[in-house]
Design a protein around this motif. Structure first.
Motif, short mmCIF file in Angstrom:
data_model
loop_
_atom_site.label_atom_id
_atom_site.label_comp_id
_atom_site.label_asym_id
_atom_site.label_seq_id
_atom_site.Cartn_x
_atom_site.Cartn_y
_atom_site.Cartn_z
N PHE A 133 2.74 -24.14 34.81
CA PHE A 133 3.87 -25.02 34.47
C PHE A 133 3.98 -25.14 32.94
O PHE A 133 5.06 -24.99 32.36
CB PHE A 133 3.63 -26.41 35.09
CG PHE A 133 4.87 -27.26 35.21
CD1 PHE A 133 5.46 -27.47 36.43
CD2 PHE A 133 5.45 -27.85 34.08
CE1 PHE A 133 6.60 -28.25 36.56
CE2 PHE A 133 6.59 -28.62 34.19
CZ PHE A 133 7.17 -28.83 35.44
N MET A 134 2.86 -25.36 32.30
CA MET A 134 2.86 -25.48 30.84
C MET A 134 3.11 -24.13 30.17
O MET A 134 3.66 -24.08 29.07
CB MET A 134 1.53 -26.09 30.35
CG MET A 134 1.32 -27.53 30.79
SD MET A 134 2.75 -28.60 30.45
CE MET A 134 2.73 -28.66 28.66
N LEU A 135 2.72 -23.04 30.84
CA LEU A 135 3.02 -21.70 30.33
C LEU A 135 4.54 -21.53 30.23
O LEU A 135 5.06 -21.05 29.22
CB LEU A 135 2.44 -20.63 31.27
CG LEU A 135 2.64 -19.18 30.84
CD1 LEU A 135 1.53 -18.74 29.89
CD2 LEU A 135 2.66 -18.23 32.04
N VAL A 136 5.25 -21.95 31.27
CA VAL A 136 6.71 -21.80 31.28
C VAL A 136 7.36 -22.72 30.24
O VAL A 136 8.30 -22.30 29.55
CB VAL A 136 7.26 -22.06 32.71
CG1 VAL A 136 8.78 -22.04 32.71
CG2 VAL A 136 6.72 -21.01 33.69
N VAL A 137 6.83 -23.93 30.08
CA VAL A 137 7.31 -24.81 29.00
C VAL A 137 7.09 -24.12 27.66
O VAL A 137 7.96 -24.11 26.78
CB VAL A 137 6.57 -26.18 29.04
CG1 VAL A 137 6.93 -27.02 27.81
CG2 VAL A 137 6.90 -26.93 30.33
N GLY A 138 5.93 -23.48 27.52
CA GLY A 138 5.59 -22.77 26.29
C GLY A 138 6.52 -21.60 26.02
O GLY A 138 6.86 -21.33 24.87
N VAL A 139 6.95 -20.90 27.06
CA VAL A 139 7.87 -19.77 26.89
C VAL A 139 9.16 -20.25 26.23
O VAL A 139 9.69 -19.62 25.30
CB VAL A 139 8.17 -19.08 28.25
CG1 VAL A 139 9.39 -18.16 28.14
CG2 VAL A 139 6.96 -18.28 28.71
N PHE A 140 9.65 -21.40 26.69
CA PHE A 140 10.85 -21.99 26.07
C PHE A 140 10.60 -22.27 24.59
O PHE A 140 11.37 -21.86 23.72
CB PHE A 140 11.24 -23.28 26.82
CG PHE A 140 12.30 -24.08 26.12
CD1 PHE A 140 13.63 -23.74 26.25
CD2 PHE A 140 11.96 -25.16 25.30
CE1 PHE A 140 14.62 -24.46 25.59
CE2 PHE A 140 12.92 -25.89 24.64
CZ PHE A 140 14.27 -25.54 24.78
N LEU A 141 9.49 -22.95 24.29
CA LEU A 141 9.18 -23.32 22.91
C LEU A 141 8.94 -22.08 22.04
O LEU A 141 9.42 -22.01 20.91
CB LEU A 141 7.95 -24.23 22.87
CG LEU A 141 8.15 -25.63 23.46
CD1 LEU A 141 6.81 -26.37 23.52
CD2 LEU A 141 9.16 -26.43 22.63
N GLY A 142 8.20 -21.12 22.57
CA GLY A 142 7.89 -19.91 21.81
C GLY A 142 9.14 -19.13 21.46
O GLY A 142 9.28 -18.63 20.33
N ALA A 143 10.06 -19.03 22.42
CA ALA A 143 11.32 -18.31 22.18
C ALA A 143 12.15 -19.06 21.14
O ALA A 143 12.78 -18.45 20.27
CB ALA A 143 12.10 -18.15 23.48
N LEU A 144 12.14 -20.39 21.23
CA LEU A 144 12.88 -21.22 20.27
C LEU A 144 12.33 -21.02 18.86
O LEU A 144 13.07 -20.73 17.91
CB LEU A 144 12.80 -22.69 20.70
CG LEU A 144 13.41 -23.73 19.76
CD1 LEU A 144 14.93 -23.56 19.70
CD2 LEU A 144 13.07 -25.15 20.22
#
Lengths: 175, 177
Positions: B76-87
């Protein structure tokens, strides 16, 4: 470090690499399916090429264990076919949809919402298909070297050559 | 070979292979169990959280939510991180761009946000239903499956691209009306 922090840090790096590989773009996703732009295949196969060597090394050293998904023919074939249909229409897979919103392509939020709805609908359908369609052709957690009865280190170099030949072919064809 | 090779997807991809390997190693050491990259189970958990706000009893009684557990876990936090990393990455190299309709879609279906939204929601529903049936998406089955030489990964990825290619050509290859 706890589970959530480790996941978040890994995810930030994952998202940054997806973004830098330019695979979060709708045109790259659909471009691959139209066989016009193989960026996402180059990205995926490069990751797989390095990852399969790295992971197998750690397994051979006894450091980690594999976590294989079961090859349930009914579930994987029917689900895989359905996924492809939705992927082509939405233009994103689950991971890239979230990343695309991060990159400013906010229209991907519609795909994210659809996927949340799809997950909720699947939870409703699950009791109806769990014992029949999803259970059909259950071959268990099998790997390519296991099925072929060979050492993984025989399979890995062969796959590595196949992936590199694919890369050379893409570049020759300007894909 | 053409004059110019764009190394970007190869380099970013190879680095993702390194990240995937390190991630399995780090999770095994720090958490006691291996964590492989994946994304679609998180949508089940997020849907569970959303559904709980209106029908908590219904979510509790559902066997699928019980099996996958509605919780904020590593993935779940990995997917949240994908958003942040792409941003963060897109802001850093100034490739961040607000876009309301994807260009290829616009060429075929016009610039209407509503029509794009309808298509993407429908596509998203079908894609996620399929991913949950298959027990994985291009991350879990594709990347993690093929890295582990899992038969399910090869089979799933072939199916994903098989119908993806077919349907994409039906939708986007046709000429503009």
């Amino acid at each position: 470090m706890n589970e959530q922090w480790l996941g978040l840090i890994t995810g930030i790096l994952f998202g940054a690499l997806l973004q830098q590989g330019r695979v979060l773009r709708f045109e790259k996703q659909v471009g691959a399916m139209l066989l016009k732009d193989m960026t996402i295949i180059k990205f995926m196969l490069s990751a797989i090429l390095v990852g399969m060597i790295g992971i197998q090394l750690l397994v051979s050293l006894g450091e980690i264990e594999l976590k294989i998904k079961a090859t349930d023919l009914g579930a994987v074939i029917a689900g895989g076919l359905l996924f492809g249909v939705g992927w082509a229409i939405a233009g994103y897979c689950p991971g890239t949809s979230v990343g695309a919103v991060g990159e400013g392509r906010w229209h991907a939020i519609w795909a994210v919402l659809g996927m949340l709805l799809g997950a909720a609908l699947f939870a409703e359908a699950y009791p109806l298909i769990e014992k029949n369609l999803l259970a059909w052709g259950a071959l268990g957690k099998i790997t390519l070297p296991g099925v072929l009865h060979v050492n993984p280190w025989i399979v890995i170099p062969i796959l590595a050559v196949v992936y590199i030949v694919v890369f050379i072919w893409f570049e020759r064809k300007d894909l | 070979m053409s004059k110019h090779i764009d190394w970007r997807p190869y380099i970013a991809g190879a680095l993702l292979g390194v990240l995937a390997t390190l991630s399995v190693f780090a999770s095994t050491r720090l958490l006691g169990r291996p964590q492989y990259l994946g994304a679609s189970t998180t949508f089940v958990r997020a849907a569970g959280y959303l559904e709980k706000t209106v029908a908590p009893g219904h979510v509790q009684a559902n066997p699928y939510f019980a099996e996958e557990k509605v919780k904020v876990d590593w993935q779940f936090m990995l997917v949240v991180g994908v958003f942040l990393g792409a941003l963060i990455a897109s802001l850093a190299d100034r490739s961040y761009k607000l876009e309301s309709v994807p260009p290829i879609w616009r060429e075929h279906f016009g610039n209407h946000i509503g029509i794009r939204a309808l298509g993407a929601v429908l596509g998203g529903v079908v894609a996620m239903f399929g991913a949950r049936m298959a027990d994985g998406c291009p991350s879990g089955h594709g990347l993690s499956g093929l890295m582990q030489l899992s038969v399910s990964g090869f089979l799933a990825l072939a199916m994903f691209f098989g119908t993806g290619i077919l349907v994409a050509n039906l939708i986007y290859r046709r000429q503009r009306p």
